[in-house]
Design an enzyme around this catalytic site. Structure first.
Site, short mmCIF file in Angstrom:
data_model
loop_
_atom_site.label_atom_id
_atom_site.label_comp_id
_atom_site.label_asym_id
_atom_site.label_seq_id
_atom_site.Cartn_x
_atom_site.Cartn_y
_atom_site.Cartn_z
N GLY A 90 -10.99 2.24 3.70
CA GLY A 90 -9.83 1.77 2.92
C GLY A 90 -10.17 0.82 1.77
O GLY A 90 -9.84 1.07 0.62
N SER A 91 -10.81 -0.28 2.08
CA SER A 91 -11.04 -1.29 1.04
C SER A 91 -12.46 -1.24 0.48
O SER A 91 -12.88 -2.15 -0.22
CB SER A 91 -10.77 -2.68 1.63
OG SER A 91 -11.65 -2.93 2.71
N ALA A 104 -3.62 3.03 7.98
CA ALA A 104 -3.24 1.66 8.42
C ALA A 104 -4.11 1.18 9.58
O ALA A 104 -5.13 0.50 9.38
CB ALA A 104 -1.77 1.64 8.77
N ARG A 105 -3.73 1.55 10.79
CA ARG A 105 -4.50 1.16 11.98
C ARG A 105 -4.38 2.25 13.04
O ARG A 105 -3.29 2.82 13.24
CB ARG A 105 -3.99 -0.16 12.56
CG ARG A 105 -4.39 -1.40 11.81
CD ARG A 105 -5.91 -1.66 11.91
NE ARG A 105 -6.32 -2.87 11.20
CZ ARG A 105 -6.77 -2.91 9.93
NH1 ARG A 105 -6.88 -1.80 9.24
NH2 ARG A 105 -7.13 -4.06 9.39
N ASP A 149 -8.35 7.55 8.45
CA ASP A 149 -9.40 6.60 8.05
C ASP A 149 -9.57 5.52 9.10
O ASP A 149 -10.51 4.73 9.03
CB ASP A 149 -9.01 5.96 6.70
CG ASP A 149 -10.12 5.09 6.12
OD1 ASP A 149 -11.28 5.53 6.15
OD2 ASP A 149 -9.83 3.95 5.67
N ILE A 160 0.85 -1.21 0.00
CA ILE A 160 0.00 0.00 0.00
C ILE A 160 0.88 1.25 0.00
O ILE A 160 0.64 2.19 -0.77
CB ILE A 160 -0.97 -0.04 1.21
CG1 ILE A 160 -1.94 -1.21 1.03
CG2 ILE A 160 -1.72 1.29 1.35
CD1 ILE A 160 -2.77 -1.56 2.25
N HIS A 218 -13.20 4.40 8.15
CA HIS A 218 -12.53 3.16 7.73
C HIS A 218 -13.04 2.67 6.36
O HIS A 218 -13.63 1.59 6.26
CB HIS A 218 -12.66 2.06 8.80
CG HIS A 218 -11.57 1.02 8.69
ND1 HIS A 218 -11.07 0.33 9.77
CD2 HIS A 218 -10.88 0.55 7.62
CE1 HIS A 218 -10.13 -0.50 9.36
NE2 HIS A 218 -10.01 -0.39 8.05
N GLU A 254 -12.44 1.90 17.14
CA GLU A 254 -13.47 2.18 16.13
C GLU A 254 -14.78 1.51 16.53
O GLU A 254 -14.74 0.38 17.03
CB GLU A 254 -13.02 1.59 14.77
CG GLU A 254 -11.89 2.35 14.16
CD GLU A 254 -11.41 1.71 12.86
OE1 GLU A 254 -12.12 0.87 12.28
OE2 GLU A 254 -10.31 2.05 12.43
C1 DGY Z 1 -7.77 -4.17 6.00
O1 DGY Z 1 -8.10 -5.11 5.27
O2 DGY Z 1 -6.96 -4.34 6.91
C2 DGY Z 1 -8.37 -2.83 5.72
O3 DGY Z 1 -8.16 -1.95 6.75
C3 DGY Z 1 -9.84 -2.97 5.46
O4 DGY Z 1 -10.39 -1.77 5.05
#
Ligand code: DGY
Length: 317
Positions: free
Chosen positions: A285-286, A235-236, A260, A156, A283, A265
């Site tokens: 991201g995906s 990321a986290r 994000d 990423i 969140h 959360e």
């Molecule tokens: C993941 O897959 O770790 C992502 O944060 C999901 O959005």
């Protein structure tokens, strides 16, 4: 047929695939299971297809029935699962790498743009109406010629670097090890966090959450950033000490943030909520159809591969 507990709803086509491949237990209400309920529902199951909202800590994993042999996480991150305990219990843990790189990097770039170009304030003003254009109205920071520090240059991070480079940013990164020159693609390597932070006009956090990275961005390390830096995190949340970041934002050490992901959360630190310089997303991201489909299919394939071969290429423990 293997019996699999699928803890959250998947997109329809993926549930059809899961139904074909397994004796699946679905979560038709998409309820957030308590740890107790998750353990109860996994009775007699051979595996669990979990999501990042399931807290599979040591205590929960130790209570899972002996029959559970795999936890296939529907995410690339696996900070929600105690890998050591799973390993001790002989449970394989897998994740879904690669398929979400592009979607997550898109959000990583959006965070950079949103924070630098004051998108939160802009959206609010546009909605409120009555704003008046002027030469200095909501002027932000231009990316061209600005240094982007990437913390964690995995898949990423590399994709964000590629896009940011095309926008004229100068890329620096810190990783456990230096990348090969084709993967580096002109980026400058720093073998320690302090050196990276001192060069980061904009920071993009892309590293996995682990015991080593928890609160890596904290009161002390934030001070290494240039005055008025921008901090983004795709990321986290666990990687950032929220209080320290909010304090840095309040005293303008940090100019703006783009986030994000968060600790606890969806209950993010209230200090982020109404801050005009915080560009915050839930969140995402995906969160594209293509990526969520590919992730769920991979999580299903990981289970299939494991039961067919006794191993899995996406095993993480
Ligand atoms: C993941 O897959 O770790 C992502 O944060 C999901 O959005």
């Amino acid at each position: 047929m293997k019996k699999i507990l699928i803890t959250r709803r998947l997109l329809k086509s993926c549930e059809v695939k899961a139904e074909k491949n397994f004796d699946s237990i679905f979560n038709s209400n998409d309820e957030l299971y308590s740890q107790k309920k998750l353990v109860e529902l996994s009775s007699g199951c051979d595996g669990i297809l979990s999501s990042l909202t399931d807290k599979l800590d040591s205590d929960t994993i130790n209570k899972l029935p002996e029959t559970v042999k795999i936890i296939s996480n529907f995410a690339v991150g696996f900070g929600n699962i105690d890998l050591d305990t799973a390993k001790k219990r002989g449970i394989t843990v897998t994740n879904t790498p690669d398929v979400l790189t592009d979607a997550t990097a898109e959000i990583g770039v959006l965070l950079i743009l949103g924070a630098c170009r004051r998108a939160s304030e802009g959206i609010e003003s546009a909605r409120a109406g009555g704003w008046k254009w002027s030469a200095d109205y909501l002027i932000g920071k231009q990316l061209t010629g600005t240094r982007l520090g990437i913390l964690g240059m995995g898949r990423i991070g590399q994709k964000i670097a590629k896009v940011a480079k095309s926008l004229g940013m100068i890329i620096h990164y810190h990783n456990r090890s230096k990348l090969s020159s084709d993967k580096e693609n002109g980026a400058v390597y720093h073998d320690n966090l302090k050196d990276l932070l001192t060069q980061s006009d904009v920071l993009s956090i892309c590293c996995p959450a682990s015991k080593e990275t928890v609160d890596m961005i904290n009161k002390e390390t934030i001070e290494y950033l240039p005055q008025g830096a921008i901090v983004t995190n795709v990321a986290r949340g666990d990687i950032v000490d929220d209080e320290a970041l909010i304090d840095a934002l309040n005293r303008r050490k940090v100019y703006a943030i783009g986030l994000d992901v968060y600790k606890n959360e969806p209950n993010l630190n209230p200090g982020y909520l109404n801050h005009k310089s915080a560009f915050i997303l839930p969140h995402l991201g995906s969160a594209t159809k293509e990526t969520r489909t590919a992730m769920a299919n991979l999580a299903i394939d990981n289970i299939d591969e494991f039961f067919k071969t006794g191993n899995c290429k996406n095993k993480v423990n």
